[in-house]
Design a protein around this motif. Structure first.
Motif, PDB file in Angstrom:
ATOM      1  N   PRO A  41       0.810  -1.211   0.000  1.00 13.93           N
ATOM      2  CA  PRO A  41       0.000   0.000   0.000  1.00 13.93           C
ATOM      3  C   PRO A  41       0.847   1.266   0.000  1.00 13.93           C
ATOM      4  CG  PRO A  41       0.083  -0.940   2.183  1.00 13.93           C
ATOM      5  CD  PRO A  41       0.824  -1.884   1.293  1.00 13.93           C
TER       6      PRO A  41
ATOM      7  N   GLN B  29       1.752   4.478   1.694  1.00 13.99           N
ATOM      8  CA  GLN B  29       1.595   4.942   3.060  1.00 13.99           C
ATOM      9  C   GLN B  29       2.547   6.086   3.352  1.00 13.99           C
ATOM     10  OE1 GLN B  29       1.817   1.846   5.904  1.00 13.99           O
ATOM     11  NE2 GLN B  29       0.088   0.757   5.056  1.00 13.99           N
TER      12      GLN B  29
ATOM     13  N   VAL C 217       5.302   8.027   5.415  1.00 12.12           N
ATOM     14  CA  VAL C 217       6.349   7.674   6.386  1.00 12.12           C
ATOM     15  C   VAL C 217       7.220   8.893   6.654  1.00 12.12           C
ATOM     16  CG1 VAL C 217       6.583   5.210   5.924  1.00 12.12           C
ATOM     17  CG2 VAL C 217       7.794   6.827   4.496  1.00 12.12           C
TER      18      VAL C 217
ATOM     19  N   TRP D  53      11.431   4.914  -3.129  1.00 12.86           N
ATOM     20  CA  TRP D  53      11.789   5.386  -1.783  1.00 12.86           C
ATOM     21  C   TRP D  53      13.045   6.233  -1.892  1.00 12.86           C
ATOM     22  CZ3 TRP D  53      11.402   0.337   1.635  1.00 12.86           C
ATOM     23  CH2 TRP D  53      10.085  -0.137   1.563  1.00 12.86           C
TER      24      TRP D  53
ATOM     25  N   LYS E 182      14.517   8.203   0.806  1.00 18.22           N
ATOM     26  CA  LYS E 182      15.382   8.178   1.992  1.00 18.22           C
ATOM     27  C   LYS E 182      14.891   7.121   2.951  1.00 18.22           C
ATOM     28  CE  LYS E 182      16.944  12.879   2.260  1.00 18.22           C
ATOM     29  NZ  LYS E 182      16.967  14.053   3.101  1.00 18.22           N
TER      30      LYS E 182
ATOM     31  N   GLN F 224      14.442   2.548   9.752  1.00 20.21           N
ATOM     32  CA  GLN F 224      15.352   1.893   8.801  1.00 20.21           C
ATOM     33  C   GLN F 224      16.788   2.373   9.016  1.00 20.21           C
ATOM     34  OE1 GLN F 224      13.305   2.986   5.192  1.00 20.21           O
ATOM     35  NE2 GLN F 224      11.727   1.414   5.486  1.00 20.21           N
TER      36      GLN F 224
ATOM     37  N   GLY G  50       3.522   1.212  10.241  1.00 18.64           N
ATOM     38  CA  GLY G  50       3.596   2.296   9.268  1.00 18.64           C
ATOM     39  C   GLY G  50       4.887   3.083   9.317  1.00 18.64           C
ATOM     40  N   SER G  51       5.827   2.658  10.172  1.00 20.62           N
ATOM     41  CA  SER G  51       7.080   3.410  10.299  1.00 20.62           C
ATOM     42  C   SER G  51       8.129   2.930   9.302  1.00 20.62           C
ATOM     43  CB  SER G  51       7.624   3.249  11.719  1.00 20.62           C
ATOM     44  OG  SER G  51       7.769   1.866  12.006  1.00 20.62           O
ATOM     45  N   GLY G  52       7.810   1.899   8.541  1.00 18.48           N
ATOM     46  CA  GLY G  52       8.770   1.366   7.577  1.00 18.48           C
ATOM     47  C   GLY G  52       9.577   0.213   8.158  1.00 18.48           C
ATOM     48  N   LYS G  53       9.065  -0.422   9.195  1.00 16.76           N
ATOM     49  CA  LYS G  53       9.895  -1.435   9.864  1.00 16.76           C
ATOM     50  C   LYS G  53      10.019  -2.728   9.068  1.00 16.76           C
ATOM     51  CE  LYS G  53       6.149  -2.339  12.995  1.00 16.76           C
ATOM     52  NZ  LYS G  53       5.569  -3.412  12.170  1.00 16.76           N
ATOM     53  N   THR G  54       9.093  -3.004   8.160  1.00 19.15           N
ATOM     54  CA  THR G  54       9.226  -4.236   7.374  1.00 19.15           C
ATOM     55  C   THR G  54      10.546  -4.238   6.609  1.00 19.15           C
ATOM     56  OG1 THR G  54       6.854  -4.014   7.060  1.00 19.15           O
ATOM     57  CG2 THR G  54       7.957  -5.762   5.826  1.00 19.15           C
TER      58      THR G  54
HETATM   59  P1  AMP Z   1       5.705  -0.709   7.273  1.00 18.69           P
HETATM   60  O1  AMP Z   1       5.790   0.063   8.551  1.00 18.69           O
HETATM   61  O2  AMP Z   1       6.864  -1.556   7.041  1.00 18.69           O
HETATM   62  O3  AMP Z   1       4.382  -1.419   7.148  1.00 18.69           O
HETATM   63  O4  AMP Z   1       5.760   0.338   6.073  1.00 18.69           O
HETATM   64  C1  AMP Z   1       4.745   1.281   5.862  1.00 18.69           C
HETATM   65  C2  AMP Z   1       4.711   1.765   4.429  1.00 18.69           C
HETATM   66  O5  AMP Z   1       5.753   2.670   4.212  1.00 18.69           O
HETATM   67  C3  AMP Z   1       4.837   0.674   3.402  1.00 18.69           C
HETATM   68  O6  AMP Z   1       3.687   0.680   2.610  1.00 18.69           O
HETATM   69  C4  AMP Z   1       6.028   1.046   2.572  1.00 18.69           C
HETATM   70  O7  AMP Z   1       5.727   0.985   1.200  1.00 18.69           O
HETATM   71  C5  AMP Z   1       6.324   2.472   2.936  1.00 18.69           C
HETATM   72  N1  AMP Z   1       7.766   2.722   3.110  1.00 18.69           N
HETATM   73  C6  AMP Z   1       8.623   2.005   3.849  1.00 18.69           C
HETATM   74  N2  AMP Z   1       9.857   2.551   3.808  1.00 18.69           N
HETATM   75  C7  AMP Z   1       9.775   3.637   3.032  1.00 18.69           C
HETATM   76  C8  AMP Z   1      10.721   4.658   2.621  1.00 18.69           C
HETATM   77  N3  AMP Z   1      12.001   4.621   3.026  1.00 18.69           N
HETATM   78  N4  AMP Z   1      10.279   5.632   1.822  1.00 18.69           N
HETATM   79  C9  AMP Z   1       8.974   5.669   1.429  1.00 18.69           C
HETATM   80  N5  AMP Z   1       8.037   4.769   1.768  1.00 18.69           N
HETATM   81  C10 AMP Z   1       8.424   3.761   2.574  1.00 18.69           C
END
Ligand code: AMP
Length: 400
Positions: A7, A9, A11, A36, A38, A43, A63-67
């Motif tokens: 999705p 989202q 960040v 992406w 930065k 991350q 939603g913080s990009g932790k995946t």
């Molecule tokens: P998550 O918290 O891993 O579920 O990531 C939340 C959303 O942020 C995901 O949909 C990713 O596509 C997006 N995302 C993760 N890392 C980045 C980044 N460095 N820049 C832009 N979008 C990101």
């Protein structure tokens, strides 16, 4: 995978670059193709120590990009043989599928494959997929135990373990299963845990199963005290509407949207309704009966979104709003604080998203001075941030 599994989202961004983190060129390319620009704070904090094999606890929200914070290091560190080498435990089927999607994508250059083991899906089909020897298992605890008990998955070669959304798994009652699963893993391994909060059972889990972990806390500043997470989206005027549409798809809870003028409350509620949202509006041109009706519908959950002007919202008792969106930045700091106070009542947590344009910069400065912290600048994929006047970014088409 289907593109809707990744999705769009919003960040927050960090000041580092993906080139600074120690990732291989293949992975840097994969990240760039997602558009992406930065790394997010989690991350930037997690990737370097994770690549070195430190156990760690990442305090970060959904939603913080932790995946990617755990996914990229896992993919880089994993041997590409025929054994299950990595295990990610996650709380829900949606998160499991999304994580699998990212791991497949990042792992493609190394021919690594992930399998998702979740309840509600045919277990035979999962067995067939396991027979094809994926290296990564992403699973909810209940279904994974099921497979372990049937002997359809082996975890004795796992060298990378991730416990994702620890507090969420605790809330869902998964602790006993998690303990049983972790007891079956090799002691010699690299473990990362993510959680937005650290209640005592999560601390105990960390003490028992992590080895001298680093603690990396990236929960937004200002949040700890108030339970509110503030986010600022600086966009071009024309992008305000795409921005709110993206935010409403990202935060799925009850949402109060503020506009400055009555006509805009009216207009915006129509736009959102056309997009399929359950939405009502209140402003002072409506009769008292109409306003009460709108409010009741919102309170009872018939409408997820309420669009309001400041005047109309004053004095309303609306419990449990998860998300406040300032479609127009408020005229005064007082109004901002007042709007923000609509969320995170009591122990609840809430998000306040402010959409602003360059015209609002003086007010933002004033706001930040009064609040005593900088509003975290956030971006939402698909909406160009105002400050970034760069050529259009290359987006991986499948992942738009
Ligand atoms: P998550 O918290 O891993 O579920 O990531 C939340 C959303 O942020 C995901 O949909 C990713 O596509 C997006 N995302 C993760 N890392 C980045 C980044 N460095 N820049 C832009 N979008 C990101």
């Amino acid at each position: 995978m289907h593109e809707s599994n990744l999705p769009i989202q919003p960040v927050p961004e960090s000041h580092l670059s993906f080139d600074d983190l120690g990732l291989t060129p293949e992975l840097r390319t994969a990240v760039a193709e997602l558009g992406w620009q930065k790394p997010t704070p989690i991350q930037a904090a997690v990737i370097p120590p994770a690549l070195e094999g430190h156990d760690l606890i990442g305090l970060a929200e959904t939603g913080s990009g932790k995946t990617a914070a755990f996914g990229l290091p896992i993919v880089q560190r994993l041997p590409a043989d025929q054994k299950v080498r990595a295990l990610v435990l996650s709380p829900t089927r949606e998160i499991t599928l999304q994580t699998k999607g990212f791991l497949d994508y990042f792992g493609a250059s190394r021919r690594l494959r992930a399998v998702a083991l979740i309840g509600g899906l045919n277990i035979r089909h999962q067995m067939d997929t396991l027979a094809k020897k994926p290296q990564i298992v992403v699973a909810t605890p209940g279904r994974l135990l099921d497979h372990l008990e049937r002997g359809t998955v082996r975890l004795d070669a796992v060298s990378e373990l991730v416990l994702d959304e620890g507090d969420h798994m605790l809330d869902l009652g998964f602790m006993p299963q998690i303990h049983r699963i972790l007891e079956r893993l090799p002691a010699e391994r690299h473990t990362m845990m993510f959680s937005a909060t650290m209640p005592p059972p999560i601390e105990r889990l960390a003490q028992r199963f992590l080895s001298d972990p680093l603690r990396l806390d990236v929960t937004p500043k200002g949040k700890a005290a108030s339970g509110i997470s503030h986010r600022l989206y600086l966009v071009d005027i024309d992008n305000k509407r795409p921005c709110i549409l993206s935010l409403l798809n990202r935060e799925l809870g009850s949402t109060l949207v503020f506009t400055r003028r009555k006509v805009d409350a009216e207009w915006l509620s129509r736009v959102l309704a056309r997009e399929g949202h359950r939405v009502e509006r209140i402003h002072s041109d409506l009769t008292q009966a109409q306003r009460l009706q709108a409010l009741d519908g919102f309170r009872e959950g018939k409408h997820r979104i309420l669009v309001a002007t400041d005047v109309a919202a004053r004095g309303l008792d609306i419990p449990a709003i998860e998300h406040v969106v300032n479609y127009d930045i408020p005229d005064s700091v007082d109004d901002y604080v007042h709007r923000a106070g609509r969320t995170a009542r009591g122990d609840a947590e809430g998000v306040v998203s402010t959409i602003a344009t360059f015209l609002d910069k003086p007010l933002i400065k004033e706001l930040e001075a009064t609040l005593g912290f900088e509003l975290p600048r956030c971006t939402t994929l698909g909406v160009e941030p105002y400050v970034e006047r760069k050529p259009p970014r290359r987006m991986g088409r499948r992942f738009r």
